[in-house]
Design an enzyme around this catalytic site. Structure first.
Site, PDB file in Angstrom:
ATOM      1  CB  VAL A  12      13.838 -19.495  20.378  1.00  0.00           C
ATOM      2  CG1 VAL A  12      15.274 -19.809  20.912  1.00  0.00           C
ATOM      3  CG2 VAL A  12      13.029 -19.802  21.038  1.00  0.00           C
ATOM      4  CB  SER A  13      11.829 -16.217  16.234  1.00  0.00           C
ATOM      5  OG  SER A  13      13.007 -14.915  16.468  1.00  0.00           O
ATOM      6  CB  THR A  14       9.329 -19.962  15.194  1.00  0.00           C
ATOM      7  OG1 THR A  14      10.479 -21.327  15.664  1.00  0.00           O
ATOM      8  CG2 THR A  14       9.996 -19.228  14.857  1.00  0.00           C
ATOM      9  CD  GLN A  17      13.592 -20.743  16.275  1.00  0.00           C
ATOM     10  OE1 GLN A  17      13.799 -19.210  17.244  1.00  0.00           O
ATOM     11  NE2 GLN A  17      14.993 -20.155  15.089  1.00  0.00           N
TER      12      GLN A  17
END
Length: 224
Positions: A12-14, A17
């Site tokens: 996931v990017s963050t 998340q």
């Protein structure tokens, strides 16, 4: 039906998340649906919390190392989500580790090689467009933002967010590696022996390095 040993890789990017499970749960569900039935073993899960803008992929490297060490196949939930990530694709292509992408089961090393070339081309095109837009803005006399022009509040907010992201990433790493470290400690009895075992097995540290485990690092991880 799936057969054999598998190690899954999710990204996931963050950090938000990662903490909320947003995106991760959907990837896990896709993997479990793929594995439904058959004589399979899901040996481990590696979760990457990293923006696609950065090339650092310590958990991908850890997953690939784990596959090589345990003779397992890498299982990826969504290759299409990573298809613009040239660093990921090239790493996968050069790894010599068998892999299965649940959403693109027909993918192979040739496929990811082509995707990597396209991803790199797209990144270069985006960079060129960004530079051209900045140059045009500067030519019009528009003042471009600089970090030193940020307010004190903005600088403190940015630093706090970066610190939270680092902490979340460290906590995630500790949660995933702690069972292995605890098992080693029960078997070997000392932190130094555990560090030596982790280094011998090529287990990556939170910074993505091999051979860097120390007794202090093991103690810090267990106390997180």
């Amino acid at each position: 039906m799936a057969e054999g040993k598998f190690i899954s890789y999710l990204r996931v990017s963050t950090a938000k998340q990662g903490r909320s499970g947003l995106g991760l749960e959907a990837q896990r569900e896709a993997i479990l649906q793929y594995l439904n039935g058959g004589g399979w073993q899901l040996l481990a899960e590696h979760v990457e919390i990293e923006s696609g803008k950065h090339d650092d992929r310590p958990q991908l490297q850890a997953a690939l190392d784990d596959c090589r060490r345990r003779g397992a196949t890498l299982l990826i939930a969504k290759l299409d989500r990573l298809s613009r990530d040239a660093h990921f694709l090239l790493g996968l292509q050069k790894s010599n580790v068998d892999f299965v992408a649940v959403d693109m089961p027909q993918a192979n090393f040739l496929t990811v090689g082509v995707l990597a070339l396209l991803a790199q081309q797209e990144r270069e095109a985006i960079s060129a467009r960004t530079k051209a837009a900045l140059a045009a803005a500067k030519a019009r006399g528009q003042k471009l933002g600089k970090p030193e022009n940020l307010t004190q509040v903005a600088r403190l907010t940015g630093a706090a967010q970066a610190s939270k992201a680092r902490t979340a990433k460290a906590d995630d790493f500790a949660a995933r590696i702690r069972p292995l470290v605890t098992e080693c400690l029960q078997e070997l009895g000392t932190l130094t022996a555990v560090a030596q075992r982790l280094n011998a097995d090529g287990v990556l540290t939170a910074r993505g390095k091999t051979g860097s485990w120390t007794a202090r690092a093991v103690k810090n991880l267990l106390e997180r």
